[in-house]
Design an enzyme around this catalytic site. Structure first.
Site, mmCIF file in Angstrom:
data_model
loop_
_atom_site.group_PDB
_atom_site.id
_atom_site.type_symbol
_atom_site.label_atom_id
_atom_site.label_comp_id
_atom_site.label_asym_id
_atom_site.label_seq_id
_atom_site.Cartn_x
_atom_site.Cartn_y
_atom_site.Cartn_z
ATOM 1 N N LYS A 276 0.849 -1.203 0.000
ATOM 2 C CA LYS A 276 0.000 0.000 0.000
ATOM 3 C C LYS A 276 0.881 1.250 0.000
ATOM 4 O O LYS A 276 1.692 1.447 0.896
ATOM 5 C CB LYS A 276 -0.910 0.004 1.231
ATOM 6 C CG LYS A 276 -1.710 1.309 1.419
ATOM 7 C CD LYS A 276 -2.649 1.242 2.625
ATOM 8 C CE LYS A 276 -3.310 2.593 2.891
ATOM 9 N NZ LYS A 276 -4.154 2.610 4.113
ATOM 10 N N ASP A 281 -2.503 10.170 3.868
ATOM 11 C CA ASP A 281 -3.917 9.816 4.002
ATOM 12 C C ASP A 281 -4.630 10.831 4.890
ATOM 13 O O ASP A 281 -4.604 10.723 6.114
ATOM 14 C CB ASP A 281 -4.038 8.401 4.598
ATOM 15 C CG ASP A 281 -5.497 7.968 4.752
ATOM 16 O OD1 ASP A 281 -6.383 8.650 4.193
ATOM 17 O OD2 ASP A 281 -5.724 6.939 5.431
ATOM 18 N N LYS A 288 -10.096 12.965 8.259
ATOM 19 C CA LYS A 288 -9.672 12.494 9.581
ATOM 20 C C LYS A 288 -9.642 13.655 10.555
ATOM 21 O O LYS A 288 -9.470 14.803 10.145
ATOM 22 C CB LYS A 288 -8.263 11.898 9.477
ATOM 23 C CG LYS A 288 -8.181 10.550 8.819
ATOM 24 C CD LYS A 288 -6.752 10.028 8.826
ATOM 25 C CE LYS A 288 -6.676 8.664 8.144
ATOM 26 N NZ LYS A 288 -7.345 7.593 8.888
ATOM 27 N N ASP A 299 1.539 6.160 5.689
ATOM 28 C CA ASP A 299 0.567 5.250 5.097
ATOM 29 C C ASP A 299 1.099 4.565 3.819
ATOM 30 O O ASP A 299 0.383 3.836 3.145
ATOM 31 C CB ASP A 299 -0.742 6.000 4.818
ATOM 32 C CG ASP A 299 -1.974 5.117 4.965
ATOM 33 O OD1 ASP A 299 -1.851 4.032 5.559
ATOM 34 O OD2 ASP A 299 -3.045 5.519 4.483
ATOM 35 N N ASP A 358 -12.206 7.374 3.667
ATOM 36 C CA ASP A 358 -11.022 7.076 4.468
ATOM 37 C C ASP A 358 -10.665 5.584 4.425
ATOM 38 O O ASP A 358 -9.586 5.188 4.865
ATOM 39 C CB ASP A 358 -11.249 7.536 5.910
ATOM 40 C CG ASP A 358 -9.954 7.644 6.695
ATOM 41 O OD1 ASP A 358 -8.875 7.580 6.069
ATOM 42 O OD2 ASP A 358 -10.031 7.811 7.926
ATOM 43 N N GLU A 360 -9.532 3.938 2.045
ATOM 44 C CA GLU A 360 -8.972 4.053 0.694
ATOM 45 C C GLU A 360 -7.949 2.976 0.377
ATOM 46 O O GLU A 360 -7.734 2.638 -0.778
ATOM 47 C CB GLU A 360 -8.335 5.443 0.517
ATOM 48 C CG GLU A 360 -6.881 5.585 1.000
ATOM 49 C CD GLU A 360 -6.710 5.369 2.490
ATOM 50 O OE1 GLU A 360 -7.695 5.511 3.233
ATOM 51 O OE2 GLU A 360 -5.581 5.053 2.922
ATOM 52 N N ARG A 362 -7.903 -0.263 0.838
ATOM 53 C CA ARG A 362 -8.472 -1.447 0.170
ATOM 54 C C ARG A 362 -8.847 -1.132 -1.278
ATOM 55 O O ARG A 362 -8.875 -2.028 -2.120
ATOM 56 C CB ARG A 362 -9.660 -1.970 0.981
ATOM 57 C CG ARG A 362 -10.804 -1.004 1.083
ATOM 58 C CD ARG A 362 -11.745 -1.321 2.226
ATOM 59 N NE ARG A 362 -11.200 -0.928 3.528
ATOM 60 C CZ ARG A 362 -11.801 -1.133 4.689
ATOM 61 N NH1 ARG A 362 -12.961 -1.750 4.721
ATOM 62 N NH2 ARG A 362 -11.252 -0.741 5.813
HETATM 63 N N1 BES Z 1 -4.386 4.433 6.923
HETATM 64 C C1 BES Z 1 -5.563 4.178 7.679
HETATM 65 C C2 BES Z 1 -5.363 3.118 8.748
HETATM 66 C C3 BES Z 1 -4.622 3.543 9.974
HETATM 67 C C4 BES Z 1 -5.257 4.251 10.973
HETATM 68 C C5 BES Z 1 -3.328 3.158 10.161
HETATM 69 C C6 BES Z 1 -4.584 4.592 12.119
HETATM 70 C C7 BES Z 1 -2.657 3.480 11.318
HETATM 71 C C8 BES Z 1 -3.281 4.204 12.291
HETATM 72 C C9 BES Z 1 -6.680 3.688 6.761
HETATM 73 O O1 BES Z 1 -6.660 4.207 5.483
HETATM 74 C C10 BES Z 1 -7.953 4.115 7.385
HETATM 75 O O2 BES Z 1 -8.180 5.283 7.491
HETATM 76 N N2 BES Z 1 -8.763 3.144 7.796
HETATM 77 C C11 BES Z 1 -10.009 3.428 8.427
HETATM 78 C C12 BES Z 1 -11.041 2.509 7.852
HETATM 79 C C13 BES Z 1 -12.449 2.852 8.256
HETATM 80 C C14 BES Z 1 -12.851 4.167 7.668
HETATM 81 C C15 BES Z 1 -13.351 1.741 7.782
HETATM 82 C C16 BES Z 1 -9.817 3.178 9.920
HETATM 83 O O3 BES Z 1 -9.099 2.261 10.288
HETATM 84 O O4 BES Z 1 -10.361 3.946 10.700
HETATM 85 ZN ZN ZN Z 2 -4.855 4.776 4.763
HETATM 86 MN MN MN Z 3 -7.680 6.062 5.373
#
Ligand code: BES
Ligand code: ZN
Ligand code: MN
Length: 512
Positions: A276, A281, A288, A299, A358, A360, A362
């Site tokens: 990835k 992000d 966020k 990220d 967010d 993104e 996947r």
């Molecule tokens: N890059 C983030 C995941 C992440 C969050 C990594 C905090 C490390 C610390 C990912 O893109 C994300 O934002 N995931 C969301 C998914 C949700 C919106 C379904 C998450 O984990 O909150």
């Molecule tokens: Zn992310």
């Molecule tokens: Mn995200």
């Protein structure tokens, strides 16, 4: 840091600093005993006075120890002998390197590899020592122009940790061939991990998708790999609409990096590693919160780890065919950004209702996984800072492992133990798939509040049906927050151990 192997008596070998271990309470290791005997009980006298703390990694620096060739002796506490395991071994080495760096010694002789955690041979000890020492010596200070104390641009004062340049590991003469081979491996892994850490630590305004692509090209040139980068137009033509939906809110154009290493027989199925590569992000329109958003520059650590392990594999000339696929883009809010509720058709043909912009990771990965099919892979492993939920589940200790393949799971769990870069398996049961139902499209891109790491993996699994596949969620392990903030280089060591074991199998099969 430059590493080497030496053998000989700890007291006779000359260095700026000789590093020896001591078990609690006051049990000298062989190398320490040799120094103590030469110095007629000088070390045991100091230990009796209680000057070395019992905690693993506590150190005591001594100067001019009688009859010892080295200018300094660094005593390192190893804790209780009965409790000495892989973790204590690594911690003692890291602490020793940090302490040696605080001195003016330019080179050091480390005798800690003589102590073995149960079942760990000299190869493992040297490999891990190189990895641990390199991890402890790592600095990312390209943007530090002033010294911290004076606030001035003072070229003369030494930067912390800048003097120690050479570290030799002392082993028995008979162990030398195995130690030399293991050092090559450890060094190549350490260089791969440092490479990944550097990329991770670069800020988002520097490490853009184009910067990742340029790094891949440089790596390819240096190590004789083949590099191809697909840009916007080509991605549109291919139909990677899920990846493009994430990229469309950013001024930085997306890059799809394909890096090939052909160390195996021609025609042998490749292992595909997918990383990835979200270089920042923000969450997109599903923005966020402000707190800690800076950390989302990390990220792209999946991409960095995949590039790092390609470097390691090429350095070691592993007899494997490898392909790295890196979908890289930024996730930003903008007038043209994807809206929650938008529906896109992915490269696989499956449609996705994007409920949360967010989620993104996947979206870019699903197109890369579909793209991987064309290589008829032996197996595909994707590596991603995918979910906050994985951090909640496993903390910062283990990466999340998801796979339906028992053999692949075993290999990755074992590689994690050997590398001390561990993974823990979570389920991929169909029961979770239901959470991805959409009233309008084939699926949504979020599964709701609960089991977020699992529903994310379930989403990916729908695009990885044509080959054996494993997914590593490294959201909790790829970087550290707080005081020692920064990229960790994980899971380069894990993947490198996985590849080394595969290479070993390959050689055995070839030799049989
Ligand atoms: N890059 C983030 C995941 C992440 C969050 C990594 C905090 C490390 C610390 C990912 O893109 C994300 O934002 N995931 C969301 C998914 C949700 C919106 C379904 C998450 O984990 O909150
Ligand atoms: Zn992310
Ligand atoms: Mn995200």
């Amino acid at each position: 840091m430059e590493f080497s192997i030496k053998s000989g008596a700890s007291g006779k070998l000359r260095s700026a600093c000789v590093i020896v271990g001591v078990f609690t309470p006051h049990k000298l290791t062989d190398a320490a005993k040799a120094l103590d005997e030469a110095a007629q009980g000088y070390l045991s006298g100091i230990l009796r006075r209680g000057d070395l703390a019992a905690k693993v990694g506590a150190t005591l620096l001594l100067h001019h120890v009688p009859e010892v060739a080295s200018a300094r002796v660094l005593l390192v506490s190893l804790g209780k002998e009965a409790d000495f395991r892989e973790k204590q071994y690594g911690e003692a080495i890291k602490a020793a390197v940090r302490a040696a760096q605080d001195t003016g010694a330019a080179d050091a002789l480390c005798c800690l590899s003589e102590v073995a955690p149960p079942g760990r041979d000299i190869g493992w000890r040297v490999r891990q020592a190189a990895l641990a020492a390199s991890e402890a010596a790592y600095r990312f200070d390209v943007y530090k122009k002033q010294t911290e104390q004076t606030g001035k641009d003072d070229k003369k004062s030494r930067k912390p940790g800048s003097v120690l340049k050479k570290l030799a590991f002392c082993v028995e003469a008979g162990e030398r061939p195995a130690a030399e081979a293991a050092l090559q491996e450890g060094q190549a892994m350490a260089a791969g991990a440092s490479f990944a850490r550097d990329l991770g630590n670069q800020p988002g305004n520097v490490c853009t998708p184009a910067y990742l692509a340029a790094s891949a090209r440089t790596l390819a040139k240096e190590f004789g790999l083949d590099c191809q980068v697909l840009e916007q137009k080509k991605l549109e033509k291919l139909g990677m609409r899920a990846l493009l939906a994430v990229a469309q809110g950013s001024r930085e154009p997306p890059q799809f990096i394909i890096l090939r290493y052909e160390g195996g027989k021609s025609g042998e199925k490749p292992l595909v590693l997918v990383g990835k590569g979200i270089t920042f992000d923000s969450g997109g329109i599903s923005l966020k919160p402000a707190a800690d958003m800076d950390e989302m520059k990390y990220d792209m650590c999946g991409a960095a780890a995949v590039l790092g392990v390609m470097r390691t594999a090429a350095t070691l000339a592993l007899p494997l065919n490898l392909i790295a696929l890196i979908p890289a883009c930024e996730n930003m809010p903008d007038g043209r950004a994807t809206r929650p509720g938008d529906i896109v058709t992915s490269l696989s043909g499956q449609t996705i209702e994007i409920l949360n912009t967010d989620a993104e990771g996947r979206l870019i990965l699903c197109d890369a996984l579909a793209y991987a099919e064309r290589f008829a892979p032996e197996a595909v492993i994707d590596v991603a800072t995918l979910t906050g939920a994985c951090v909640v589940a496993l903390g910062h200790v283990a990466s999340g492992l998801f796979t339906g393949e028992e053999a692949l799971a075993r290999e990755l769990l074992q590689a994690g133990e050997d590398a001390q870069d561990r993974v823990w398996r979570l389920p991929l049961w169909d029961d979770y798939q239901e959470l991805l139902k959409s009233p309008f499209a084939d699926m949504t891109n979020t599964g709701g509040r609960y089991g977020g790491a699992i529903t994310a993996a379930c989403f990916l699994s729908r695009f990885a049906k044509k080959y054996p596949w494993a997914h590593l969620d490294i959201a909790g392990t790829a970087w550290k927050s707080g005081a020692g903030k920064g990229a960790t280089g994980r899971p380069v060591a894990l993947l490198a151990h996985f590849l080394l074991a595969r290479a070993q199998q390959q050689r055995e099969r070839g030799g049989a």
